[in-house]
Design a protein around this motif. Structure first.
Motif, PDB file in Angstrom:
ATOM      1  N   PHE A 113      38.561  13.544  43.312  1.00 15.71           N
ATOM      2  CA  PHE A 113      39.015  14.635  44.162  1.00 15.71           C
ATOM      3  C   PHE A 113      40.278  15.280  43.581  1.00 15.71           C
ATOM      4  O   PHE A 113      41.038  14.648  42.852  1.00 15.71           O
ATOM      5  CB  PHE A 113      39.342  14.141  45.580  1.00 15.71           C
ATOM      6  CG  PHE A 113      38.171  13.572  46.321  1.00 15.71           C
ATOM      7  CD1 PHE A 113      37.266  14.398  46.968  1.00 15.71           C
ATOM      8  CD2 PHE A 113      37.977  12.202  46.364  1.00 15.71           C
ATOM      9  CE1 PHE A 113      36.197  13.870  47.645  1.00 15.71           C
ATOM     10  CE2 PHE A 113      36.900  11.661  47.042  1.00 15.71           C
ATOM     11  CZ  PHE A 113      36.004  12.498  47.685  1.00 15.71           C
ATOM     12  N   ILE A 116      43.463  15.203  50.369  1.00 14.37           N
ATOM     13  CA  ILE A 116      42.324  15.694  49.595  1.00 14.37           C
ATOM     14  C   ILE A 116      42.106  17.176  49.875  1.00 14.37           C
ATOM     15  O   ILE A 116      42.005  17.595  51.023  1.00 14.37           O
ATOM     16  CB  ILE A 116      41.048  14.891  49.931  1.00 14.37           C
ATOM     17  CG1 ILE A 116      41.220  13.436  49.489  1.00 14.37           C
ATOM     18  CG2 ILE A 116      39.828  15.510  49.273  1.00 14.37           C
ATOM     19  CD1 ILE A 116      40.068  12.544  49.879  1.00 14.37           C
ATOM     20  N   SER A 117      42.031  17.950  48.796  1.00 16.82           N
ATOM     21  CA  SER A 117      41.789  19.387  48.928  1.00 16.82           C
ATOM     22  C   SER A 117      40.310  19.708  48.777  1.00 16.82           C
ATOM     23  O   SER A 117      39.720  20.389  49.616  1.00 16.82           O
ATOM     24  CB  SER A 117      42.595  20.157  47.872  1.00 16.82           C
ATOM     25  OG  SER A 117      43.981  19.942  48.033  1.00 16.82           O
ATOM     26  N   HIS A 118      39.698  19.204  47.707  1.00 16.79           N
ATOM     27  CA  HIS A 118      38.270  19.454  47.481  1.00 16.79           C
ATOM     28  C   HIS A 118      37.772  18.489  46.411  1.00 16.79           C
ATOM     29  O   HIS A 118      38.566  17.932  45.636  1.00 16.79           O
ATOM     30  CB  HIS A 118      38.030  20.917  47.049  1.00 16.79           C
ATOM     31  CG  HIS A 118      38.836  21.328  45.845  1.00 16.79           C
ATOM     32  ND1 HIS A 118      38.467  21.037  44.560  1.00 16.79           N
ATOM     33  CD2 HIS A 118      40.012  22.013  45.751  1.00 16.79           C
ATOM     34  CE1 HIS A 118      39.355  21.519  43.708  1.00 16.79           C
ATOM     35  NE2 HIS A 118      40.312  22.124  44.412  1.00 16.79           N
ATOM     36  N   PRO A 119      36.447  18.278  46.332  1.00 17.87           N
ATOM     37  CA  PRO A 119      35.895  17.398  45.295  1.00 17.87           C
ATOM     38  C   PRO A 119      36.177  17.954  43.905  1.00 17.87           C
ATOM     39  O   PRO A 119      36.263  19.163  43.701  1.00 17.87           O
ATOM     40  CB  PRO A 119      34.391  17.378  45.601  1.00 17.87           C
ATOM     41  CG  PRO A 119      34.283  17.798  47.028  1.00 17.87           C
ATOM     42  CD  PRO A 119      35.408  18.752  47.263  1.00 17.87           C
ATOM     43  N   HIS A 120      36.302  17.051  42.960  1.00 20.46           N
ATOM     44  CA  HIS A 120      36.572  17.456  41.593  1.00 20.46           C
ATOM     45  C   HIS A 120      35.322  18.076  40.967  1.00 20.46           C
ATOM     46  O   HIS A 120      34.217  17.530  41.084  1.00 20.46           O
ATOM     47  CB  HIS A 120      37.012  16.240  40.768  1.00 20.46           C
ATOM     48  CG  HIS A 120      37.191  16.532  39.318  1.00 20.46           C
ATOM     49  ND1 HIS A 120      36.367  16.018  38.337  1.00 20.46           N
ATOM     50  CD2 HIS A 120      38.103  17.305  38.672  1.00 20.46           C
ATOM     51  CE1 HIS A 120      36.767  16.444  37.161  1.00 20.46           C
ATOM     52  NE2 HIS A 120      37.814  17.220  37.331  1.00 20.46           N
ATOM     53  N   ASP A 121      35.479  19.207  40.311  1.00 25.20           N
ATOM     54  CA  ASP A 121      34.387  19.896  39.623  1.00 25.20           C
ATOM     55  C   ASP A 121      34.573  19.688  38.132  1.00 25.20           C
ATOM     56  O   ASP A 121      35.396  20.355  37.492  1.00 25.20           O
ATOM     57  CB  ASP A 121      34.400  21.385  39.972  1.00 25.20           C
ATOM     58  CG  ASP A 121      33.185  22.125  39.424  1.00 25.20           C
ATOM     59  OD1 ASP A 121      32.549  21.596  38.479  1.00 25.20           O
ATOM     60  OD2 ASP A 121      32.879  23.214  39.926  1.00 25.20           O
ATOM     61  N   CYS A 131      43.796  16.760  44.856  1.00 23.96           N
ATOM     62  CA  CYS A 131      44.607  16.491  46.040  1.00 23.96           C
ATOM     63  C   CYS A 131      45.958  17.196  45.974  1.00 23.96           C
ATOM     64  O   CYS A 131      46.326  17.800  44.956  1.00 23.96           O
ATOM     65  CB  CYS A 131      44.841  14.978  46.190  1.00 23.96           C
ATOM     66  SG  CYS A 131      43.330  14.004  46.218  1.00 23.96           S
TER      67      CYS A 131
END
Length: 312
Positions: free
Chosen positions: A280, A295-300, A282
């Motif tokens: 993630f 957590i901001s968003h899943p890791h891409d 963060c």
């Protein structure tokens, strides 16, 4: 111990020893309940024909557990039998508590069903163990099934053990489904517990839809086997915050005590990772005396790779 005869059997044995080979609890309980409910009328009819006396059979519990727990609620006096199959030496473990044995003995020998039976507070006699064996045989036959869904049990069941033999019998640990039947007359009742390893239950009832060509396990098959144990595993999480981009020359010029500045947006680009895999993106923060990451968003990973190609 005899080695499995095929690569698939070897794989299943390794999986069972590594993780206990358990499936998702809801799936295991559903399969176990379906089996137990289908066997119930067959078992009721078989016992009525064997005993010639009114003994009611009802399904009390279907839950996940471990094989050694079969004896945990049976008290000091109980009957035990372990039935094997080509796939497992302990394909089914059956335990009948002393009260259930007393109910069945009373029914078999013409006891008054409206009068309480005398409780058994000692090791079982030979006749009582034989009666338990007869009941175990009917239960195993009813649950065994037939055709592709059969557990392929080696019947007849072994003679029931009691006393020290039953208490000292080593039961191999493993994930199982626990099925409890109640055996009762109008005045008394006892319980009969059945433990079936989850691997055998799921493989016998998964059907062709869960198996690929050549009998290979599909993604669904593997997910069911590993999911519960893997989800209980613990991993170490690491939160890191990026520094400014520097050249190798800048790194070579570092000296002890030198202060390194963060990039302007470093605090909102922290990475949360486990075992060197970023999970993630963060944001660093602080709550009281403790540092936190939100957590901001899943890791891409794809976007991260593209951003790495762009000049800093």
């Amino acid at each position: 111990m005899t080695s499995p005869g095929s690569p698939s059997q070897t794989r299943e044995l390794i999986i069972e020893r590594l993780v206990g080979d358990s499936g998702e609890a809801a799936q295991v309980i559903g399969a176990g309940r379906g089996m137990a409910e289908r066997a119930l009328p067959v078992l009721q009819k078989a016992l009525a024909g064997e005993l010639g006396a009114p003994v009611s059979v009802d399904l009390q519990v279907v839950e996940v557990g471990r094989v050694p727990e079969a004896r945990s609620r049976a008290g000091d006096a109980f009957a035990l039998s372990v039935v094997s199959s080509p796939a497992s030496a302990d394909a089914m473990t059956l335990v009948m508590d002393a009260q259930a044995v007393a109910v069945m003995v009373s029914a078999l020998f013409g006891g008054d069903p409206d009068q309480p039976v005398a409780p058994i507070e000692r090791d079982l006699s030979q006749i009582e163990a034989d009666v338990a064996t007869t009941v175990f045989q009917e239960v195993a036959t009813a649950l065994n099934g037939s055709g592709k869904r059969s557990l392929d049990l080696r019947l007849p069941v072994p003679k029931a053990m009691s006393g020290n033999d039953a208490r000292r019998r080593v039961l191999r640990d493993g994930a199982a489904v626990r099925i409890v039947y109640g055996l009762s007359t109008p005045s008394d009742s006892g319980t009969l517990t059945v433990m079936i390893p989850q691997r055998l239950l799921l493989s016998a009832r998964s059907g062709e839809a869960a198996t690929g060509e050549g009998g290979e396990a599909t993604e669904f098959d593997w997910r069911a086997r590993f999911s519960e144990e893997v989800m209980r595993s613990t991993v170490r999480l690491e939160a890191t915050m990026p520094l400014a981009r520097l050249t190798l020359g800048d790194l070579a010029a570092f000296e002890p005590g030198q202060v390194i500045e963060f990039e302007e947006n470093a605090q909102i680009n922290a990475r949360l990772s486990a075992r060197d895999k970023t999970l993630f993106v963060c944001e660093f923060g602080k709550l009281g005396q403790n540092y936190t990451v939100r957590i901001s968003h899943p890791h891409d990973a794809g976007q991260d790779f593209i951003d790495g190609l762009l000049p800093g």
